[in-house]
Motif scaffolding. Structure first.
Motif, mmCIF file in Angstrom:
data_model
loop_
_atom_site.group_PDB
_atom_site.id
_atom_site.type_symbol
_atom_site.label_atom_id
_atom_site.label_comp_id
_atom_site.label_asym_id
_atom_site.label_seq_id
_atom_site.Cartn_x
_atom_site.Cartn_y
_atom_site.Cartn_z
ATOM 1 N N TYR A 55 0.673 -0.907 -0.110
ATOM 2 C CA TYR A 55 0.141 -0.511 -0.002
ATOM 3 C C TYR A 55 0.937 1.117 0.001
ATOM 4 C CZ TYR A 55 -2.466 3.403 2.664
ATOM 5 O OH TYR A 55 -3.355 4.393 3.290
ATOM 6 N N VAL A 56 2.126 1.414 1.167
ATOM 7 C CA VAL A 56 2.493 2.250 1.280
ATOM 8 C C VAL A 56 3.386 2.915 -0.803
ATOM 9 C CG1 VAL A 56 4.340 3.808 2.382
ATOM 10 C CG2 VAL A 56 2.758 2.610 3.486
ATOM 11 N N GLY A 57 4.301 1.480 -0.488
ATOM 12 C CA GLY A 57 4.849 1.689 -2.022
ATOM 13 C C GLY A 57 4.387 1.834 -3.235
ATOM 14 N N ASP A 58 2.671 2.111 -3.927
ATOM 15 C CA ASP A 58 1.915 2.241 -4.313
ATOM 16 C C ASP A 58 1.415 3.872 -4.416
ATOM 17 O OD1 ASP A 58 0.122 1.407 -6.625
ATOM 18 O OD2 ASP A 58 -1.096 2.184 -5.034
ATOM 19 N N LEU A 59 1.477 4.152 -3.278
ATOM 20 C CA LEU A 59 0.971 5.419 -2.484
ATOM 21 C C LEU A 59 1.983 6.342 -2.746
ATOM 22 C CD1 LEU A 59 -1.161 6.010 0.796
ATOM 23 C CD2 LEU A 59 -1.889 6.312 -2.127
ATOM 24 N N SER A 60 3.601 6.043 -2.889
ATOM 25 C CA SER A 60 4.769 6.811 -2.894
ATOM 26 C C SER A 60 4.728 7.439 -4.826
ATOM 27 C CB SER A 60 6.069 5.989 -1.848
ATOM 28 O OG SER A 60 7.162 6.445 -2.831
ATOM 29 N N ALA A 61 4.899 5.998 -4.901
ATOM 30 C CA ALA A 61 5.176 6.348 -6.676
ATOM 31 C C ALA A 61 3.864 7.490 -7.565
ATOM 32 C CB ALA A 61 5.036 4.652 -7.401
ATOM 33 N N LYS A 62 3.130 7.078 -6.734
ATOM 34 C CA LYS A 62 1.383 8.341 -7.361
ATOM 35 C C LYS A 62 1.744 9.336 -6.730
ATOM 36 C CE LYS A 62 -1.975 4.414 -7.716
ATOM 37 N NZ LYS A 62 -3.053 3.767 -7.303
ATOM 38 N N SER A 63 2.188 9.526 -5.930
ATOM 39 C CA SER A 63 2.466 10.866 -5.019
ATOM 40 C C SER A 63 3.528 11.681 -5.879
ATOM 41 C CB SER A 63 2.568 10.706 -3.807
ATOM 42 O OG SER A 63 1.473 10.368 -3.220
ATOM 43 N N ILE A 64 4.579 10.821 -5.963
ATOM 44 C CA ILE A 64 5.740 11.613 -6.680
ATOM 45 C C ILE A 64 5.469 11.774 -7.976
ATOM 46 C CG2 ILE A 64 8.248 11.003 -6.774
ATOM 47 C CD1 ILE A 64 8.338 9.583 -4.438
ATOM 48 N N ALA A 65 4.848 10.726 -8.442
ATOM 49 C CA ALA A 65 4.690 10.938 -9.967
ATOM 50 C C ALA A 65 3.200 11.957 -10.601
ATOM 51 C CB ALA A 65 4.042 9.774 -11.075
ATOM 52 N N ASN A 66 2.884 12.429 -9.421
ATOM 53 C CA ASN A 66 1.846 13.376 -9.355
ATOM 54 C C ASN A 66 1.926 14.837 -9.162
ATOM 55 O OD1 ASN A 66 -0.040 14.831 -7.408
ATOM 56 N ND2 ASN A 66 -0.959 13.608 -9.652
ATOM 57 N N HIS A 67 2.831 14.791 -8.047
ATOM 58 C CA HIS A 67 3.223 16.626 -7.830
ATOM 59 C C HIS A 67 5.635 16.382 -6.841
ATOM 60 C CE1 HIS A 67 1.607 14.464 -4.144
ATOM 61 N NE2 HIS A 67 1.845 14.945 -3.701
ATOM 62 N N GLY A 68 5.591 15.335 -7.824
ATOM 63 C CA GLY A 68 7.156 15.074 -6.969
ATOM 64 C C GLY A 68 7.923 14.930 -5.370
ATOM 65 N N SER A 69 6.762 14.601 -4.552
ATOM 66 C CA SER A 69 7.057 13.984 -3.019
ATOM 67 C C SER A 69 5.498 13.445 -2.632
ATOM 68 C CB SER A 69 7.183 15.355 -2.089
ATOM 69 O OG SER A 69 6.411 16.030 -2.113
ATOM 70 N N PHE A 70 6.959 12.625 -1.210
ATOM 71 C CA PHE A 70 5.358 12.101 -0.649
ATOM 72 C C PHE A 70 5.617 12.352 0.476
ATOM 73 C CE2 PHE A 70 4.133 7.278 0.412
ATOM 74 C CZ PHE A 70 3.293 7.620 0.723
ATOM 75 N N SER A 71 4.832 13.413 1.228
ATOM 76 C CA SER A 71 4.738 13.525 2.267
ATOM 77 C C SER A 71 4.079 12.215 3.527
ATOM 78 C CB SER A 71 4.154 14.749 3.386
ATOM 79 O OG SER A 71 2.673 15.207 2.520
ATOM 80 N N VAL A 72 5.063 11.816 4.256
ATOM 81 C CA VAL A 72 4.733 10.924 4.940
ATOM 82 C C VAL A 72 4.474 11.131 6.697
ATOM 83 C CG1 VAL A 72 5.073 8.411 5.992
ATOM 84 C CG2 VAL A 72 5.528 9.168 3.533
ATOM 85 N N VAL A 73 3.766 11.439 7.641
ATOM 86 C CA VAL A 73 3.257 11.417 8.321
ATOM 87 C C VAL A 73 3.156 9.860 9.731
ATOM 88 C CG1 VAL A 73 2.079 12.375 10.918
ATOM 89 C CG2 VAL A 73 2.242 13.234 8.481
ATOM 90 N N LEU A 74 4.132 9.722 10.541
ATOM 91 C CA LEU A 74 4.058 8.984 11.382
ATOM 92 C C LEU A 74 4.200 8.302 12.250
ATOM 93 C CD1 LEU A 74 8.079 8.232 10.562
ATOM 94 C CD2 LEU A 74 6.520 7.126 9.130
#
Length: 285
Positions: A55-74
């Motif tokens: 799930y996280v890997g898929d979201l990472s790829a989509k977010s970076i492709a869409n707007h260049g970064s992936f902001s994650v809150v732990l």
């Protein structure tokens, strides 16, 4: 552990009952408008770890492709261990780590190298094993009071929104994180928003603080629900039998009958996904 879970839930329900005194049924709190959550009931914690990584890997790829970064809150707790698959093949090699931005849902007001620090927990179990630039990791500022720490972290988030490092929620004006990874306590708390703390009702601040956490250390900062619910995606990750009672309250057939546990106030602008193992869902019908 089971006794402590029942006590915590009982205290939470007593608090919610007192909050409801004097209010008619017609004045019950309104439910947030949101899409139905996706609930993944998996067999074991190992299966949860596998599903979470995908799930996280898929979201990472989509977010970076869409707007260049992936902001994650732990979050803290067992979540970091459940993220362990991300630092293993194939994910560790294919994720574009340099474009990740890391934040914390809540943090203990202790030095960053302190055993109770959520940053240290994340560093030891995750951040030290992936090539996220240090400049993309947003820790608290040390040496401040809880109130000062919360205010400083909020101002930093607002600056990141102002300079377009973080997106803005069109609905709320708060920061719009790509993903929040959220754990849950045995009495249903999330972040450091507990049933008996009025910080759970905060509407204006992005980040607030407490000085009397029921679990040491007592001094903490925490995201507020308006900021949490401005996220694009939230994953609630819950494993273990000690959380089954709270899962039953949050997801059972009577979930909407009473004043909600803190975890039931999680209602993101985008999608909410639960990841649960068999032990955590053992009390569900």
């Amino acid at each position: 552990m089971k006794h402590e879970t029942h006590f915590g839930l009982s205290l939470c329900f007593i608090t919610l009952f007192l909050l409801a005194l004097g209010k008619s049924k017609q004045q019950a709190p309104s439910k947030p408008i949101m899409t139905s959550p996706k609930i993944n009931k998996l067999d074991t914690e190992e299966h949860v770890a596998d599903a979470l990584a995908a799930y996280v890997g898929d979201l990472s790829a989509k977010s970076i492709a869409n707007h260049g970064s992936f902001s994650v809150v732990l979050s803290g707790g067992s979540l970091i261990d459940t993220m362990r698959k991300l630092v293993q093949p194939p994910y560790v090699d294919k994720i574009d780590w340099k474009n990740w931005l890391i934040f914390w849902l809540d943090e203990r007001v202790v030095p960053l190298n302190h055993p109770d620090s959520n940053y240290k927990l994340a560093y030891d179990g995750f951040l030290s094993k992936v090539p996220i630039p240090n400049s993309n990791i947003y820790t608290i500022k040390e040496g401040l009071s809880p109130e000062e720490t919360a205010d400083e972290y909020e101002q930093r988030l607002k600056q990141l929104v102002a300079n377009k490092t973080l997106k803005t929620s069109n609905a709320t004006g708060f920061a719009n994180f790509d993903l929040m990874l959220v754990g849950m306590g045995p009495e249903g708390h999330v972040a450091s928003l507990f049933c008996w703390h009025f910080q759970r009702f905060e509407k204006q601040k992005w980040v607030t603080f407490i000085t009397d956490s029921p679990k040491s250390p007592p001094q903490r900062i925490t995201f507020t629900f308006p900021l949490i619910n401005s996220a694009s995606e939230i994953a609630i990750v819950v494993t273990g039998e000690d959380l089954a009672d709270a899962v039953k309250v949050a997801l059972g057939k009577h979930a909407n009958d009473y004043y909600p546990l803190p975890v039931q106030k999680v209602a993101p602008e985008g999608n909410l996904t639960w990841f649960l193992d068999k032990e955590a869902t053992s009390q569900l019908n």
